[in-house]
Write a protein that holds these residues in place. Structure first.
Motif, short mmCIF file in Angstrom:
data_model
loop_
_atom_site.label_atom_id
_atom_site.label_comp_id
_atom_site.label_asym_id
_atom_site.label_seq_id
_atom_site.Cartn_x
_atom_site.Cartn_y
_atom_site.Cartn_z
N SER A 91 125.70 52.66 82.28
CA SER A 91 125.05 51.42 81.84
C SER A 91 125.55 50.23 82.63
O SER A 91 124.77 49.36 83.03
CB SER A 91 125.33 51.18 80.35
N PHE A 92 126.84 50.20 82.87
CA PHE A 92 127.43 49.10 83.63
C PHE A 92 126.81 49.01 85.02
O PHE A 92 126.37 47.94 85.46
CB PHE A 92 128.95 49.28 83.72
N VAL A 93 126.75 50.14 85.70
CA VAL A 93 126.19 50.17 87.07
C VAL A 93 124.70 49.83 87.04
O VAL A 93 124.23 49.02 87.85
CB VAL A 93 126.45 51.54 87.72
N ILE A 94 123.97 50.44 86.12
CA ILE A 94 122.52 50.20 86.04
C ILE A 94 122.23 48.74 85.71
O ILE A 94 121.34 48.12 86.30
CB ILE A 94 121.86 51.16 85.03
N ILE A 95 122.98 48.18 84.77
CA ILE A 95 122.75 46.78 84.38
C ILE A 95 123.04 45.85 85.56
O ILE A 95 122.31 44.87 85.77
CB ILE A 95 123.58 46.40 83.14
N LEU A 96 124.08 46.13 86.32
CA LEU A 96 124.34 45.32 87.51
C LEU A 96 123.17 45.35 88.48
O LEU A 96 122.73 44.32 88.98
CB LEU A 96 125.60 45.81 88.22
N ILE A 97 122.65 46.55 88.73
CA ILE A 97 121.52 46.69 89.66
C ILE A 97 120.27 46.03 89.10
O ILE A 97 119.59 45.27 89.81
CB ILE A 97 121.27 48.19 89.97
N VAL A 98 119.98 46.30 87.82
CA VAL A 98 118.78 45.73 87.21
C VAL A 98 118.86 44.21 87.16
O VAL A 98 117.88 43.52 87.48
CB VAL A 98 118.56 46.32 85.79
N ALA A 99 120.01 43.68 86.81
CA ALA A 99 120.16 42.22 86.75
C ALA A 99 119.92 41.61 88.12
O ALA A 99 119.31 40.53 88.23
CB ALA A 99 121.54 41.86 86.23
N HIS A 107 107.89 39.66 86.89
CA HIS A 107 106.53 39.13 86.84
C HIS A 107 105.49 40.11 87.41
O HIS A 107 104.31 39.94 87.20
CB HIS A 107 106.45 37.80 87.60
N VAL A 108 105.94 41.15 88.10
CA VAL A 108 105.02 42.14 88.67
C VAL A 108 104.47 43.00 87.53
O VAL A 108 105.21 43.52 86.70
CB VAL A 108 105.75 43.03 89.71
N ALA A 109 103.15 43.14 87.50
CA ALA A 109 102.48 43.85 86.41
C ALA A 109 102.97 45.29 86.27
O ALA A 109 103.15 45.78 85.15
CB ALA A 109 100.97 43.83 86.62
N ALA A 110 103.22 45.98 87.36
CA ALA A 110 103.67 47.37 87.30
C ALA A 110 105.04 47.49 86.63
O ALA A 110 105.29 48.42 85.85
CB ALA A 110 103.72 47.98 88.70
N VAL A 111 105.91 46.53 86.88
CA VAL A 111 107.25 46.54 86.27
C VAL A 111 107.12 46.30 84.76
O VAL A 111 107.73 47.03 83.95
CB VAL A 111 108.16 45.49 86.93
N ALA A 112 106.33 45.31 84.37
CA ALA A 112 106.12 45.04 82.95
C ALA A 112 105.48 46.24 82.26
O ALA A 112 105.87 46.60 81.13
CB ALA A 112 105.27 43.78 82.77
N SER A 113 104.53 46.88 82.90
CA SER A 113 103.88 48.06 82.33
C SER A 113 104.85 49.23 82.21
O SER A 113 104.80 49.99 81.23
CB SER A 113 102.68 48.47 83.18
N ALA A 114 105.72 49.40 83.18
CA ALA A 114 106.71 50.47 83.12
C ALA A 114 107.62 50.28 81.90
O ALA A 114 107.91 51.24 81.17
CB ALA A 114 107.54 50.51 84.40
N PHE A 115 108.05 49.05 81.65
CA PHE A 115 108.90 48.79 80.49
C PHE A 115 108.15 49.03 79.18
O PHE A 115 108.73 49.52 78.21
CB PHE A 115 109.48 47.37 80.54
N ALA A 116 106.86 48.72 79.15
CA ALA A 116 106.06 49.00 77.96
C ALA A 116 106.00 50.51 77.71
O ALA A 116 106.13 50.97 76.57
CB ALA A 116 104.66 48.43 78.10
N GLY A 117 105.83 51.30 78.75
CA GLY A 117 105.81 52.76 78.62
C GLY A 117 107.16 53.32 78.17
O GLY A 117 107.22 54.23 77.34
N ILE A 118 108.23 52.75 78.68
CA ILE A 118 109.57 53.20 78.29
C ILE A 118 109.80 52.94 76.80
O ILE A 118 110.35 53.79 76.09
CB ILE A 118 110.65 52.51 79.15
N ARG A 119 109.36 51.79 76.30
CA ARG A 119 109.53 51.48 74.88
C ARG A 119 108.82 52.51 74.00
O ARG A 119 109.34 52.92 72.96
CB ARG A 119 109.01 50.07 74.56
#
Length: 182
Positions: A91-99, A107-119
């Motif tokens: 989590s620490f490593v992933i959060i650093l990369i994601v942040a 703001h990219v639609a594909a990124v927002a859609s990916a997060f919707a699918g993950i939820r």
């Protein structure tokens, strides 16, 4: 197996759990069950359910609480530390990369859609975990009554899980005493 090798096995097991589960403690339950019960045989289904219930009552993250309890059961303090390192490191490593990246691409639609699918997938994991815990924990009429009362208290009256779990523990103790008196 040497002490170091056992500690590395604990780190690796919890590293996989931390790296491959998303959405918090509830969504990690299927992976915890597979790794600690089925693969490693560190605990059984009942002990896992007990640890999970206790982890919800304690302050802090469910994943870290579970790691401490399971690691401690295996190798005392060193095992608890190894398990926490394993579960937190991904989590620490992933959060650093994601942040570093997310602020530029949310703001990219594909990124927002990916997060919707993950939820949605995480919601399915939680329901799967609840089904497994229900099947393993609700074995008689008394357990079913505790389940229904707890569900009503939390859903309809918004009661915190802590008093619900404490009340269920007291009810379990009383029922155990009544069964012993028979």
């Amino acid at each position: 197996m040497t002490q170091l090798r056992q500690l590395l096995e604990i780190i690796w097991t919890f590293f996989k759990i931390g790296a491959l589960t998303f959405g918090g403690g509830y969504s990690m339950l299927p992976m915890l069950q597979r790794e600690t019960v089925e693969r490693q045989h560190w605990l059984d289904e009942n002990k896992l359910a007990d640890y999970f219930a206790l982890s919800q009552c304690l302050p802090g993250l469910i994943a870290v609480n579970m790691a401490v309890m399971i690691g401690y059961q295996q190798k005392k303090t060193a095992g608890a530390v190894a398990a926490v390192i394993g579960v937190v490191l991904p989590s620490f490593v992933i959060i650093l990369i994601v942040a570093a990246l997310l602020s530029n691409y949310m703001h990219v639609a594909a990124v927002a859609s990916a997060f919707a699918g993950i939820r949605v997938a995480v919601a399915a994991l939680v329901i799967y975990s609840v089904y497994g815990m229900f099947k393993n924990g609700v074995k008689d009429w008394f357990a079913f009554v505790i389940f229904i009362v707890a569900l009503i208290l939390m859903l309809l009256f918004n009661v915190s899980p802590i008093p619900v779990i404490i009340g269920a523990a007291i009810a379990g103790i009383l029922m155990g005493q009544m069964r012993m008196c028979r």
